[in-house]
Design an enzyme around this catalytic site. Structure first.
Site, PDB file in Angstrom:
ATOM      1  N   GLN A  21      -1.279  42.973  -2.855  1.00 47.36           N
ATOM      2  CA  GLN A  21      -0.613  41.743  -2.439  1.00 47.36           C
ATOM      3  C   GLN A  21      -1.565  40.763  -1.763  1.00 47.36           C
ATOM      4  O   GLN A  21      -1.510  39.549  -2.019  1.00 47.36           O
ATOM      5  CB  GLN A  21       0.551  42.071  -1.497  1.00 47.36           C
ATOM      6  CG  GLN A  21       1.708  42.768  -2.199  1.00 47.36           C
ATOM      7  CD  GLN A  21       2.877  43.043  -1.259  1.00 47.36           C
ATOM      8  OE1 GLN A  21       2.848  42.658  -0.091  1.00 47.36           O
ATOM      9  NE2 GLN A  21       3.886  43.722  -1.768  1.00 47.36           N
TER      10      GLN A  21
ATOM     11  N   GLU B 218     -23.263  11.345   1.093  1.00 47.25           N
ATOM     12  CA  GLU B 218     -22.392  10.251   0.651  1.00 47.25           C
ATOM     13  C   GLU B 218     -21.127  10.166   1.496  1.00 47.25           C
ATOM     14  O   GLU B 218     -20.036   9.914   0.986  1.00 47.25           O
ATOM     15  CB  GLU B 218     -22.104  10.367  -0.840  1.00 47.25           C
ATOM     16  CG  GLU B 218     -23.382  10.235  -1.663  1.00 47.25           C
ATOM     17  CD  GLU B 218     -23.160  10.312  -3.146  1.00 47.25           C
ATOM     18  OE1 GLU B 218     -22.071   9.960  -3.606  1.00 47.25           O
ATOM     19  OE2 GLU B 218     -24.103  10.736  -3.855  1.00 47.25           O
TER      20      GLU B 218
ATOM     21  N   ARG C  95     -19.142   8.673  -4.915  1.00 51.78           N
ATOM     22  CA  ARG C  95     -18.193   9.572  -4.260  1.00 51.78           C
ATOM     23  C   ARG C  95     -17.046   9.933  -5.191  1.00 51.78           C
ATOM     24  O   ARG C  95     -16.515  11.043  -5.129  1.00 51.78           O
ATOM     25  CB  ARG C  95     -17.634   8.907  -3.001  1.00 51.78           C
ATOM     26  CG  ARG C  95     -18.622   8.811  -1.860  1.00 51.78           C
ATOM     27  CD  ARG C  95     -18.143   7.831  -0.808  1.00 51.78           C
ATOM     28  NE  ARG C  95     -19.109   7.695   0.272  1.00 51.78           N
ATOM     29  CZ  ARG C  95     -19.160   6.652   1.099  1.00 51.78           C
ATOM     30  NH1 ARG C  95     -18.304   5.647   0.953  1.00 51.78           N
ATOM     31  NH2 ARG C  95     -20.056   6.613   2.056  1.00 51.78           N
TER      32      ARG C  95
END
Length: 395
Positions: free
Chosen positions: A290, A374, A254
């Site tokens: 923007q 995991e 992990r």
């Protein structure tokens, strides 16, 4: 340093995180980045579309040659790299594709780590040098068809028969399974959960490949079937009993995901950034609007915060101070943010974002698997919840 002496702003390293790295760290990172650029990126879209990872044994040998297999382990032909250096390698590999990073993670952080940490000297000598060189690919059998987040309920069982062990059961979603020469398989025994080093040519062992995946398509995923596989007494990992064994291996893997997810995010961010500067609408590049700049700014903030978090956890691991809860913190945050960066990048690319000409959708679909394997989001939330409150909410 005065403001006038500050280096120029680098859009690809806005926080100057490279300053945290030593020359050797940068050299390892650049070696892995160059290998991925040469050997993976020119082919990965085709591999992904075909759902194949051709030449996996050759790729493994090349990864072994650059020291990427079991690289944070010491001895037995392993590179003995630092945790940060291993993390940088994971980032560069996953920037190419999650499937390539998974190949390396399962080989080094699961299969090799289990043997290195819990195996006998004979097991280490037999397997680790070949695995470090990429001459033998390994896999790690824990998840079962009916037991994922709750491995304590596993049904795979090993019983004693004289001095031998007889192993029966099934494992599911196993990376590298169909091409592995050795499988580390976890099973219930009369004495608790034990790990077994299983040569895949053993009678009764098979590993049919799982097809029809829409994620991790350039990765070999398999089922492991053990039908009364007879193993000698010395096949068992002697140094661990119980779930502490496989769970400590998962924590090691992990940690690599904490870095790797940021590689996928970086690839998507850089693709979106380049596209925003060249794609014109309404008379100017869309990067000049923007709303697009807000998206790019938010992605850059989360990307580089995630890399900084990974670096911090790496330094803690190198100092022997990293706790499993901190790994859960990193995986939970970084994979979740990486997925959001991929999705936002896709909006900047518009319809082009779904094309394999660009890496964005490929990374996004891969990360859906990384989010779950995991340790699911929910499991890592509960790990942190227990650490914060002292109360166990798993049951």
């Amino acid at each position: 340093m005065s403001a006038s002496a500050a280096p120029p702003f680098d859009p690809r390293d806005p926080l100057g995180l490279d300053d945290l790295l030593e020359a050797e760290d940068l050299a390892i990172r650049d070696t892995v980045r160059t290998w991925a650029a040469d050997r993976v990126l020119p082919h990965i879209a085709d591999w992904y579309e075909r759902g194949e990872l051709p030449g996996v044994h050759e790729l493994a040998r090349e990864l072994g040659a650059i020291g990427a297999l079991g690289m944070s382990l010491t001895g037995y032909g392993c590179a003995g790299a630092s945790a940060v250096q291993y993390g940088l390698a994971c980032l560069e590999l996953e920037a190419a594709d999650s499937g390539i990073r998974s190949l390396v993670s399962v080989q080094g952080s699961l299969a090799m780590y289990a043997i290195w940490k819990f195996g006998s000297e004979e097991q280490k000598q037999q397997w680790l040098p070949r695995m470090a060189a990429g001459e033998a690919i390994g896999c790690f059998g824990l998840t079962e068809p009916d037991h994922g987040s709750d491995p304590a309920g596993m049904r795979t069982y090993a019983k004693k028969d004289g001095t031998d062990w007889v192993l029966t059961g099934r494992k599911m979603w196993i990376t590298n399974g169909s091409v592995a020469k050795v499988a580390v398989v976890w099973a219930q025994t009369d004495d608790g959960v034990r790990g077994f080093v299983v040569p895949t040519e053993s009678p009764g062992f098979s590993a049919p490949e799982i097809k029809h995946k829409w994620s991790l398509r350039a990765s070999i995923t398999s089922e492991l079937v053990m039908d009364e596989v007879r193993l000698p007494a010395d096949a068992v990992l002697p140094e661990v009993t119980g779930l502490r064994g496989p769970l400590s291996c998962l924590s090691h893997a992990r940690y690599g995901i904490v870095w790797g997810a940021m590689g996928a995010a970086r690839a998507c961010f850089e693709s979106a950034l380049d596209y925003a500067k060249s794609r014109e609408q309404f008379g100017k590049p869309i990067g000049g609007f923007q709303l697009t700049q807000a998206k790019l700014a938010d992605m850059a903030v989360e990307l580089h915060k995630g890399i900084l978090l990974a670096h911090h956890l790496g330094r803690r691991m190198d100092a022997g101070r990293l706790r499993p809860e901190q790994v859960s913190f990193g995986k939970l945050n970084n994979v979740r943010e990486a997925i959001e960066i991929c999705r936002t990048s896709r909006t900047i690319l518009g319809a082009n974002g779904i094309s394999l000409e660009y890496p964005v959708m490929r990374h996004a679909t891969n990360l859906e698997s990384v989010l779950t394997y995991e340790g699911t989001v929910e499991m890592h939330q509960l790990v942190l919840g227990k650490a914060l409150t002292g109360l166990d909410a798993f049951r």
